[in-house]
Design a protein around this motif. Sequence first.
Motif, mmCIF file in Angstrom:
data_model
loop_
_atom_site.group_PDB
_atom_site.id
_atom_site.type_symbol
_atom_site.label_atom_id
_atom_site.label_comp_id
_atom_site.label_asym_id
_atom_site.label_seq_id
_atom_site.Cartn_x
_atom_site.Cartn_y
_atom_site.Cartn_z
ATOM 1 N N GLY A 93 0.826 -1.197 0.000
ATOM 2 C CA GLY A 93 0.000 0.000 0.000
ATOM 3 C C GLY A 93 0.862 1.249 0.000
ATOM 4 O O GLY A 93 0.362 2.372 -0.050
ATOM 5 N N GLY A 94 2.179 1.047 0.062
ATOM 6 C CA GLY A 94 3.111 2.164 0.078
ATOM 7 C C GLY A 94 3.292 2.795 -1.294
ATOM 8 O O GLY A 94 2.779 2.311 -2.311
ATOM 9 N N VAL A 95 4.068 3.871 -1.319
ATOM 10 C CA VAL A 95 4.302 4.658 -2.535
ATOM 11 C C VAL A 95 5.794 4.644 -2.845
ATOM 12 O O VAL A 95 6.621 5.003 -1.999
ATOM 13 N N LEU A 96 6.146 4.229 -4.051
ATOM 14 C CA LEU A 96 7.548 4.150 -4.456
ATOM 15 C C LEU A 96 8.025 5.474 -5.019
ATOM 16 O O LEU A 96 7.433 6.023 -5.948
ATOM 17 N N ASN A 97 9.113 5.993 -4.453
ATOM 18 C CA ASN A 97 9.733 7.221 -4.949
ATOM 19 C C ASN A 97 11.113 6.879 -5.503
ATOM 20 O O ASN A 97 12.071 6.724 -4.765
ATOM 21 N N THR A 98 11.192 6.720 -6.832
ATOM 22 C CA THR A 98 12.474 6.432 -7.469
ATOM 23 C C THR A 98 13.234 7.738 -7.667
ATOM 24 O O THR A 98 12.725 8.664 -8.299
ATOM 25 N N LEU A 99 14.453 7.788 -7.141
ATOM 26 C CA LEU A 99 15.241 9.021 -7.157
ATOM 27 C C LEU A 99 16.280 8.991 -8.271
ATOM 28 O O LEU A 99 16.945 7.971 -8.489
ATOM 29 N N ASN A 100 16.418 10.105 -8.939
ATOM 30 C CA ASN A 100 17.412 10.259 -9.999
ATOM 31 C C ASN A 100 18.806 10.184 -9.394
ATOM 32 O O ASN A 100 19.174 10.997 -8.542
ATOM 33 N N THR A 101 19.588 9.215 -9.821
ATOM 34 C CA THR A 101 20.907 9.001 -9.227
ATOM 35 C C THR A 101 21.913 10.090 -9.579
ATOM 36 O O THR A 101 23.005 10.121 -9.008
ATOM 37 N N ARG A 102 21.547 10.979 -10.503
ATOM 38 C CA ARG A 102 22.468 12.055 -10.886
ATOM 39 C C ARG A 102 22.140 13.378 -10.212
ATOM 40 O O ARG A 102 22.786 14.390 -10.481
ATOM 41 N N LEU A 103 21.168 13.379 -9.341
ATOM 42 C CA LEU A 103 20.847 14.598 -8.613
ATOM 43 C C LEU A 103 21.940 14.904 -7.599
ATOM 44 O O LEU A 103 22.666 14.018 -7.148
ATOM 45 N N ASP A 104 22.033 16.177 -7.217
ATOM 46 C CA ASP A 104 22.976 16.552 -6.176
ATOM 47 C C ASP A 104 22.400 16.195 -4.812
ATOM 48 O O ASP A 104 21.191 15.949 -4.663
ATOM 49 N N ALA A 105 23.236 16.159 -3.809
ATOM 50 C CA ALA A 105 22.816 15.744 -2.470
ATOM 51 C C ALA A 105 21.724 16.647 -1.902
ATOM 52 O O ALA A 105 20.803 16.175 -1.219
ATOM 53 N N GLY A 106 21.814 17.948 -2.172
ATOM 54 C CA GLY A 106 20.806 18.868 -1.651
ATOM 55 C C GLY A 106 19.421 18.577 -2.210
ATOM 56 O O GLY A 106 18.425 18.635 -1.473
ATOM 57 N N THR A 107 19.351 18.260 -3.489
ATOM 58 C CA THR A 107 18.047 17.948 -4.094
ATOM 59 C C THR A 107 17.529 16.597 -3.596
ATOM 60 O O THR A 107 16.331 16.435 -3.357
ATOM 61 N N ILE A 108 18.427 15.621 -3.439
ATOM 62 C CA ILE A 108 18.023 14.342 -2.858
ATOM 63 C C ILE A 108 17.447 14.572 -1.462
ATOM 64 O O ILE A 108 16.406 14.000 -1.100
ATOM 65 N N ALA A 109 18.109 15.402 -0.681
ATOM 66 C CA ALA A 109 17.637 15.706 0.669
ATOM 67 C C ALA A 109 16.251 16.327 0.628
ATOM 68 O O ALA A 109 15.368 15.979 1.433
ATOM 69 N N TYR A 110 16.054 17.257 -0.295
ATOM 70 C CA TYR A 110 14.735 17.892 -0.431
ATOM 71 C C TYR A 110 13.660 16.848 -0.743
ATOM 72 O O TYR A 110 12.577 16.860 -0.149
ATOM 73 N N CYS A 111 13.950 15.941 -1.681
ATOM 74 C CA CYS A 111 12.967 14.921 -2.064
ATOM 75 C C CYS A 111 12.640 13.998 -0.894
ATOM 76 O O CYS A 111 11.468 13.630 -0.693
ATOM 77 N N LEU A 112 13.658 13.625 -0.116
ATOM 78 C CA LEU A 112 13.414 12.757 1.036
ATOM 79 C C LEU A 112 12.517 13.432 2.056
ATOM 80 O O LEU A 112 11.627 12.802 2.639
ATOM 81 N N ASP A 113 12.758 14.719 2.277
ATOM 82 C CA ASP A 113 11.924 15.460 3.235
ATOM 83 C C ASP A 113 10.524 15.709 2.692
ATOM 84 O O ASP A 113 9.527 15.470 3.371
ATOM 85 N N HIS A 114 10.458 16.196 1.463
ATOM 86 C CA HIS A 114 9.164 16.540 0.881
ATOM 87 C C HIS A 114 8.280 15.301 0.737
ATOM 88 O O HIS A 114 7.078 15.344 0.997
ATOM 89 N N GLY A 115 8.877 14.190 0.329
ATOM 90 C CA GLY A 115 8.126 12.942 0.167
ATOM 91 C C GLY A 115 7.960 12.172 1.465
ATOM 92 O O GLY A 115 7.280 11.142 1.483
ATOM 93 N N GLU A 116 8.619 12.631 2.528
ATOM 94 C CA GLU A 116 8.545 12.001 3.851
ATOM 95 C C GLU A 116 8.904 10.515 3.779
ATOM 96 O O GLU A 116 8.186 9.640 4.285
ATOM 97 N N ALA A 117 10.037 10.238 3.150
ATOM 98 C CA ALA A 117 10.475 8.850 2.984
ATOM 99 C C ALA A 117 10.748 8.195 4.331
ATOM 100 O O ALA A 117 11.483 8.737 5.162
ATOM 101 N N LYS A 118 10.168 7.021 4.529
ATOM 102 C CA LYS A 118 10.403 6.247 5.755
ATOM 103 C C LYS A 118 11.496 5.203 5.568
ATOM 104 O O LYS A 118 12.081 4.731 6.538
ATOM 105 N N VAL A 119 11.729 4.834 4.303
ATOM 106 C CA VAL A 119 12.748 3.846 3.964
ATOM 107 C C VAL A 119 13.453 4.308 2.697
ATOM 108 O O VAL A 119 12.813 4.890 1.810
#
Length: 544
Positions: A93-119
């Motif tokens: 029932g979860g939601v998969l957030n596939t992250l672009n491996t070429r993003l910079d760390a700051g944008t990855i951090a933003y996506c993790l926070d905005h998407g509220e990633a638990k794993v």
Amino acid sequence: MAAADFDALPRVPANHQPLTPLLFLERAAAVFPRHTAVVHGAVRRSYAELRARCVKLADALRQHGIGRGDTVAALLPNIPEMLECHYGVPMTGGVLNTLNTRLDAGTIAYCLDHGEAKVVVVDREFVPLLRMALTQCAAKPLVIEVDDPEASDAARANRLDGAIPYEDFIAGGDEGFAWPMPGDEWDAISLNYTSGTTGRPKGVVYHHRGAQLLAVGNVLSAGMGKHPVYLWTLPMFHCNGWCFPWTVTAQAGTHVCLRAVRGNAMWDLMSREGVTHMCGAPIVMATLLGTAAEEKKPLPHQVQFVVAGAPPPAAVLAAMKEAGFAVCHVYGLTECYGPSVVNEWNSDWDVQPAADQAALMSRQGVRYIALEGLRVMDPETMAPITPDGVSMGEVMMQGNVVMKGYLKDQEATAKAFAGGWFHTGDLAVTYPDGYIQLKDRSKDIIISGGENISSIEVEDALYKHPAVAVAAVVARPDEKWGETPCAFIELKPGTATTAEELIAHCKTILAGYKVPRHVVFAELPKTSTGKIQKHVLRAQAKGG
């Protein structure tokens, strides 16, 4: 007969179930349990094995508290574990957030926070990137670490303290777990962040219904029969691989994984595994065509190449056909699950000269069978433009394969859906036969002396020069004309030309005001999916 008599027949479990692509895996494993589902280096797994691993992943995630609406991020290349996430995560029932491996760390951090990633499921190659991102975000997700034998020794040496090895994690799951169907096909299945070329990326939300319908649309548009062999050259993190993780499984096909796109590796796998289908941006086609002759391998049959990402130049399309590839040209955006428009080939065009066929194939085409509405309209009046192949308007879409909306951004969602249509921001013309052709992004159009210049048209002219490998045209500020075209060029290996020669070449094809005034020879900045980053080039052109 009264309408009430028909309406009296109820919607019950026996005659109504939510659409979801997850059932594609259940069917493939039940009907073709021993058929090869995954190939990756020395790894070969059947559909029975793939299903077991996906269900074990789902149960292990469930045991760690993942349920409906919880986000699980994946920072992975095209490896089997990424495919497993496309089933195991939504099986909870979860939601998969596939992250672009070429993003910079700051944008990855933003996506993790905005998407509220638990794993977060991460390949060891990207552990340093994730480690840096975790220092910049508030999220504290559980980290599951994948050790891929096909990765380099240096990549496999990376470790993250506290991370759980992926194989250990799924070993704790039960393959007998009775995963729950989505309660509603409108439930979110995945979260995809836009490239974020200006400002923060937006979180595009897909639902189970759209994912299932787009996957079926891919089967039809790509001419995919039973047991296709699909080479993963398109990143699975990009629009969930255009939904092909579900598409290929729907036909009980073989997923041939590939960590990185390299010419010799693609030719080797196509020959050795009998690849029938692959996808990618035009840059992938250029890589295939540009592979050294001694590294190319004989193909056992014609390979269907589904191309999108940018309008492929007619010259490249013609070269692909000559090389033995059947090219299917599609068009779409992250907001419509990837491809939703296809250049449906008309058999009447077979009698046209090769050059004319390539030009016809470079058009974006008509709507997918899974897309209910496609029009080119005036964005102000919402009136359809004249289908004369000249009048320009904005491409708009409507239907079940348009996103749910932008996560936590109702204002942007409402703006994108104004007037009951999704506004793509792409400018196009419509031909009398109903086929559309992109002319530019609204932000990429060049206005010189009050005249609109399509950067795509200028690029297509440049690609006709035998020395040009990659071309991008952007606006350069001009005191007299306001803007003039500026061309950035990558040359083919072993060739040479000058700015003056390219300008003279363009003058034989284009109206004078469309010819580039400036030519810059350099390696062009590209995204992970091969799109040229024109915002970078615009900044360079503006800076002189």
